[in-house]
Design a protein around this motif. Structure first.
Motif, mmCIF file in Angstrom:
data_model
loop_
_atom_site.group_PDB
_atom_site.id
_atom_site.type_symbol
_atom_site.label_atom_id
_atom_site.label_comp_id
_atom_site.label_asym_id
_atom_site.label_seq_id
_atom_site.Cartn_x
_atom_site.Cartn_y
_atom_site.Cartn_z
ATOM 1 N N ALA A 69 0.837 -1.197 0.000
ATOM 2 C CA ALA A 69 0.000 0.000 0.000
ATOM 3 C C ALA A 69 0.874 1.250 0.000
ATOM 4 C CB ALA A 69 -0.917 0.011 1.220
ATOM 5 N N ASN A 70 0.358 2.319 -0.569
ATOM 6 C CA ASN A 70 1.078 3.583 -0.579
ATOM 7 C C ASN A 70 1.267 4.091 0.853
ATOM 8 O OD1 ASN A 70 0.566 6.813 -0.589
ATOM 9 N ND2 ASN A 70 1.837 6.198 -2.321
ATOM 10 N N PHE A 71 2.445 4.665 1.127
ATOM 11 C CA PHE A 71 2.758 5.105 2.488
ATOM 12 C C PHE A 71 1.799 6.192 2.966
ATOM 13 C CE2 PHE A 71 5.035 7.894 5.463
ATOM 14 C CZ PHE A 71 5.355 6.980 6.450
ATOM 15 N N THR A 72 1.567 7.198 2.143
ATOM 16 C CA THR A 72 0.679 8.291 2.543
ATOM 17 C C THR A 72 -0.739 7.782 2.774
ATOM 18 O OG1 THR A 72 2.013 9.850 1.249
ATOM 19 C CG2 THR A 72 -0.186 10.569 1.899
ATOM 20 N N ALA A 73 -1.197 6.885 1.907
ATOM 21 C CA ALA A 73 -2.535 6.317 2.076
ATOM 22 C C ALA A 73 -2.616 5.496 3.358
ATOM 23 C CB ALA A 73 -2.895 5.455 0.869
ATOM 24 N N ALA A 74 -1.554 4.758 3.672
ATOM 25 C CA ALA A 74 -1.533 3.980 4.911
ATOM 26 C C ALA A 74 -1.577 4.892 6.129
ATOM 27 C CB ALA A 74 -0.285 3.100 4.953
ATOM 28 N N MET A 75 -0.892 6.032 6.058
ATOM 29 C CA MET A 75 -0.931 6.983 7.168
ATOM 30 C C MET A 75 -2.315 7.618 7.301
ATOM 31 S SD MET A 75 1.944 6.764 8.639
ATOM 32 C CE MET A 75 1.833 5.020 8.160
ATOM 33 N N ALA A 76 -2.960 7.897 6.171
ATOM 34 C CA ALA A 76 -4.324 8.430 6.218
ATOM 35 C C ALA A 76 -5.266 7.418 6.864
ATOM 36 C CB ALA A 76 -4.799 8.773 4.806
ATOM 37 N N PHE A 77 -5.092 6.149 6.510
ATOM 38 C CA PHE A 77 -5.883 5.075 7.113
ATOM 39 C C PHE A 77 -5.669 5.046 8.627
ATOM 40 C CE2 PHE A 77 -6.335 0.777 8.675
ATOM 41 C CZ PHE A 77 -7.502 0.326 8.079
ATOM 42 N N GLU A 78 -4.415 5.142 9.042
ATOM 43 C CA GLU A 78 -4.098 5.094 10.478
ATOM 44 C C GLU A 78 -4.704 6.281 11.228
ATOM 45 O OE1 GLU A 78 -0.205 5.839 13.246
ATOM 46 O OE2 GLU A 78 0.093 4.811 11.341
ATOM 47 N N ILE A 79 -4.570 7.474 10.676
ATOM 48 C CA ILE A 79 -5.112 8.664 11.342
ATOM 49 C C ILE A 79 -6.625 8.566 11.469
ATOM 50 C CG2 ILE A 79 -5.452 11.158 11.103
ATOM 51 C CD1 ILE A 79 -2.662 11.217 9.750
ATOM 52 N N ALA A 80 -7.284 8.120 10.398
ATOM 53 C CA ALA A 80 -8.738 7.977 10.450
ATOM 54 C C ALA A 80 -9.151 6.917 11.466
ATOM 55 C CB ALA A 80 -9.275 7.619 9.067
ATOM 56 N N SER A 81 -8.354 5.852 11.584
ATOM 57 C CA SER A 81 -8.677 4.780 12.527
ATOM 58 C C SER A 81 -8.647 5.252 13.972
ATOM 59 C CB SER A 81 -7.690 3.614 12.368
ATOM 60 O OG SER A 81 -7.836 2.996 11.122
ATOM 61 N N THR A 82 -7.840 6.254 14.244
ATOM 62 C CA THR A 82 -7.702 6.713 15.627
ATOM 63 C C THR A 82 -8.441 8.016 15.905
ATOM 64 O OG1 THR A 82 -5.612 7.775 15.007
ATOM 65 C CG2 THR A 82 -5.478 5.584 15.952
ATOM 66 N N ASN A 83 -8.932 8.692 14.876
ATOM 67 C CA ASN A 83 -9.561 9.994 15.090
ATOM 68 C C ASN A 83 -10.996 10.099 14.586
ATOM 69 O OD1 ASN A 83 -7.325 12.119 16.019
ATOM 70 N ND2 ASN A 83 -6.377 10.678 14.610
ATOM 71 N N LEU A 84 -11.396 9.233 13.675
ATOM 72 C CA LEU A 84 -12.686 9.425 13.014
ATOM 73 C C LEU A 84 -13.635 8.245 13.161
ATOM 74 C CD1 LEU A 84 -11.358 11.038 9.695
ATOM 75 C CD2 LEU A 84 -12.273 12.207 11.706
ATOM 76 N N VAL A 85 -13.353 7.324 14.071
ATOM 77 C CA VAL A 85 -14.231 6.167 14.227
ATOM 78 C C VAL A 85 -15.559 6.583 14.861
ATOM 79 C CG1 VAL A 85 -12.472 4.372 14.263
ATOM 80 C CG2 VAL A 85 -12.993 5.625 16.350
ATOM 81 N N ILE A 86 -16.596 5.834 14.553
ATOM 82 C CA ILE A 86 -17.954 6.205 14.949
ATOM 83 C C ILE A 86 -18.106 6.262 16.459
ATOM 84 C CG2 ILE A 86 -20.369 5.459 14.877
ATOM 85 C CD1 ILE A 86 -19.703 4.189 12.134
ATOM 86 N N GLU A 87 -17.600 5.228 17.151
ATOM 87 C CA GLU A 87 -17.806 5.188 18.599
ATOM 88 C C GLU A 87 -17.126 6.354 19.305
ATOM 89 O OE1 GLU A 87 -14.753 1.887 17.648
ATOM 90 O OE2 GLU A 87 -16.485 2.834 16.729
ATOM 91 N N LEU A 88 -15.982 6.784 18.776
ATOM 92 C CA LEU A 88 -15.308 7.943 19.366
ATOM 93 C C LEU A 88 -16.171 9.191 19.233
ATOM 94 C CD1 LEU A 88 -12.814 9.355 20.572
ATOM 95 C CD2 LEU A 88 -11.951 9.619 18.236
ATOM 96 N N GLY A 89 -16.770 9.374 18.062
ATOM 97 C CA GLY A 89 -17.626 10.534 17.858
ATOM 98 C C GLY A 89 -18.827 10.538 18.792
ATOM 99 N N ILE A 90 -19.443 9.370 18.960
ATOM 100 C CA ILE A 90 -20.609 9.292 19.841
ATOM 101 C C ILE A 90 -20.215 9.592 21.285
ATOM 102 C CG2 ILE A 90 -22.408 7.776 20.744
ATOM 103 C CD1 ILE A 90 -22.332 6.267 18.085
ATOM 104 N N ILE A 91 -19.100 9.005 21.725
ATOM 105 C CA ILE A 91 -18.657 9.217 23.103
ATOM 106 C C ILE A 91 -18.294 10.680 23.331
ATOM 107 C CG2 ILE A 91 -16.809 8.684 24.743
ATOM 108 C CD1 ILE A 91 -16.835 5.834 23.581
#
Length: 203
Positions: A69-91
């Protein structure tokens, strides 16, 4: 506080388990070949729908990167996984209010955009290859097993048909339990600390 956030965690982990059951890590890797806006948007969406455990997110991003996978895309995936997940938003909405939640979900994509721009300007292919070689050495963290495990089921049939099969139910339940196991220590510790502060610190 536990009861306030429990339903959000259950809902978020269930949705994450369903996504991980339906979408394989191989499919995710194929969807992240470059750092184009479309790919970064896909990486952000897939990250937001994946595991909310930051350790697992880092391990999975590394695994995707090592396997092509592309490095930048992998980093975008990682950031979204820790900042934009649904349960985090609800909490956040329950405990901190809608303004903090809105800031989080605006700031997360902006962070990804800024990082993508910085990487495009300053990140050379030589550094990317060095990073890939370093990541491929196989130094295992505590969540590498979680990241390496792929519980997705074959793609035949509709989403509902696939989830209703015994394999779909088993895979979803296993991922759901793994999600809890990944962050249970952090949740319990955080709730105990928050409860102690609420009880001992005067208003």
């Amino acid at each position: 506080m536990t009861w306030e956030i429990l339903w959000a965690l259950i809902l978020g982990f269930l949705l994450s388990a369903i996504v991980q059951t339906l979408v394989s890590k191989r499919q995710i890797r194929r969807l992240l070949p470059d750092d184009s806006p479309r790919t970064l948007a896909l990486a952000t969406g897939l990250g937001a729908a994946s595991s909310s455990c930051s350790y697992a997110a880092v391990a999975l991003a590394r695994s995707l990167f090592v396997k092509g996978a592309n490095f930048t895309a992998a980093m975008a995936f990682e950031i979204a996984s820790t900042n934009l997940v649904i349960e985090l938003g609800i909490i956040m909405a329950l405990l901190l209010g809608w303004r903090f939640t809105l800031a989080e979900f605006i700031g997360g994509p902006l962070m990804i955009v800024f990082i993508a721009l910085l990487f495009r300007v300053f990140l050379s292919q030589r550094l990317v290859e060095e990073a890939r070689a370093e990541a491929a050495k196989g130094r295992r963290g505590s969540m590498e097993g979680h990241a390496a495990m792929d519980m997705s089921i074959p793609t035949q049939g509709s989403i509902w048909q696939r989830l209703r099969t015994p394999e779909g139910f088993t895979a979803t339940s296993h991922v759901f339990v793994m999600e809890w196991a990944a962050i249970l220590r952090d949740i319990v510790g955080g709730l105990l600390i928050a409860g102690a502060f609420a009880a001992w610190v005067p208003n």
